[in-house]
Design a protein around this motif. Sequence first.
Motif, PDB file in Angstrom:
ATOM      1  N   PRO A 101       0.823  -1.218   0.000  1.00  0.00           N
ATOM      2  CA  PRO A 101       0.000   0.000   0.000  1.00  0.00           C
ATOM      3  C   PRO A 101       0.853   1.262   0.000  1.00  0.00           C
ATOM      4  O   PRO A 101       1.938   1.292   0.581  1.00  0.00           O
ATOM      5  N   SER A 112      -7.117   6.812   4.197  1.00  0.00           N
ATOM      6  CA  SER A 112      -8.370   6.148   3.851  1.00  0.00           C
ATOM      7  C   SER A 112      -8.516   4.828   4.595  1.00  0.00           C
ATOM      8  O   SER A 112      -7.519   4.191   4.973  1.00  0.00           O
ATOM      9  N   ASP A 114      -9.272   2.055   3.285  1.00  0.00           N
ATOM     10  CA  ASP A 114      -8.645   1.023   2.452  1.00  0.00           C
ATOM     11  C   ASP A 114      -7.146   0.928   2.740  1.00  0.00           C
ATOM     12  O   ASP A 114      -6.598  -0.171   2.871  1.00  0.00           O
ATOM     13  N   GLU A 118      -5.321  -2.378   4.401  1.00  0.00           N
ATOM     14  CA  GLU A 118      -4.244  -3.056   3.680  1.00  0.00           C
ATOM     15  C   GLU A 118      -2.939  -3.019   4.466  1.00  0.00           C
ATOM     16  O   GLU A 118      -2.183  -3.986   4.488  1.00  0.00           O
TER      17      GLU A 118
END
Length: 508
Positions: A101, A112, A114, A118
Amino acid sequence: MASLLLPSSGLRIATRRPQSSSHLRRLATAAPSTKREGDISDAFASLSGMQFKPLDPRFAELKQRLIRGSEEALYDSWRRLLASLREEIPLIAELGSRAVPEIDFADIDRASPDFRAEHKKRGVAVIRNVIPEGQVLEMKRELRAYIATNPQTKAFPQDNPQVYELYWSPAQIKARSHPNLIKAQRFLMEFWHSKDPDALISSSHPVIYADRLRMRQPGDAKFALGPHVDGGSCERWEEEGYGRGQVYDSIWQGKWEEYDPWESSCRLPVISDMYQGVGACSMYRMFQGWLSMSETGPYEGTLLVNPLLSRATAYFLLRPFFSPKKAALDPTAETYEEAFLEPSNWQLESEPSSWLQGATPGHGQELRAALHPHLNLPSSMVHVPKVRPGDYVSWHCDTIHAVDKVHAGKSDSSVMYIPACPLTVGNAEFLTRQREAFLTGRPCPDFGGGVGESEHVGRPGPNDVENVNDGDGLQAFGLKAIDGEAEGLSGGQKEVIDRANKILGFYD
């Protein structure tokens, strides 16, 4: 000459060159290093020319103690782990560098969901543009000038240096104390948590760990450091190592899925350097990391990581307890036939051996296809994405990582190793010794001893830290007391700050 006042101590340190004083000796009484001289090759068995082999018989007894009463659960856990690896590794191989990431430094205050998810899963990250590119390129220019002015600098290999035994160059001082770098470290360490709300740890107060630097040249194949994990090797299985904090107990009990690699309080009592290895880390580093000083892509002398954090850790810790019923057709292969890898071909050792595959006392944990076949290292080790000067690459302290076997690029692959370390009692104790090493120009206490940079021309002093960051930069070096009354601190943070300030000599 101007001087820097260490608060509440009455100690003044010369700001151009450190000077001796009874006050200075009182604040840092431990010797900066008691280890023999050496270089990065001493930290790894493979770079030292050693062969992996069974260890002392006491390790067989240790293995038996670790899993006694959990044998059946361990075998079932092993089978579940192999099944999970068979699912995850093809996904990693397909993603390649995209499994790592990325986030821009400008966005870390609003990362974020996400990215956060990750990062927790993978344990690795690239933070872009942490320090402006122009500043970092100037640091590299200063490094080259510092090395040229001091040709006695030790390096590996000696005939064609790629990794330098430098800890206190002007560029390293500037990078470690840079406000952006410290902010990035704080952001990363916030991914850790403690099950003990009163644990004596503060990830909001990074402290430095003085590591080396790499300036790898095109064509180099000697700094071919294969897959490995820092922070000790045998210590991970030993009761007086990681066992002091019961870090991996869920894995020994056959519950690898319950292992939490992000729990910090269990790491506080750990002894990660039981054998005084040259280059073996004794400080608690939540992340290892480096600041890029060049534009470098895959196969250009860069880093590879294994982004299977919890699974890969469980595998290399459980591997010594299992052996194949039938050997591989080609035991020297990089990948293995399905029949060999099948769970039904693997059994729990009836009589524990003294093997801890890839572990050697006093050296880092190494991994090899022949020793850890189910990890499918050629597929599960992926390059970090292409980086530019000023990007910061970090990886969890248990992450398997490596470097390109050959630097196939056309320009240097240069980084300064700068890990992220929280404030703890143990880290404060180390910081007192490391501060003395800084003031005298000796190597960081974890690394090879000797004169280090004590006679180097142009070696910086405390004022150079102050000029970059007179707040948390000075605190990170142990040159300024930390405010234990700041708003928002937990009880554990206040207590560890108080103890650290006393250890560092700011008050009784």
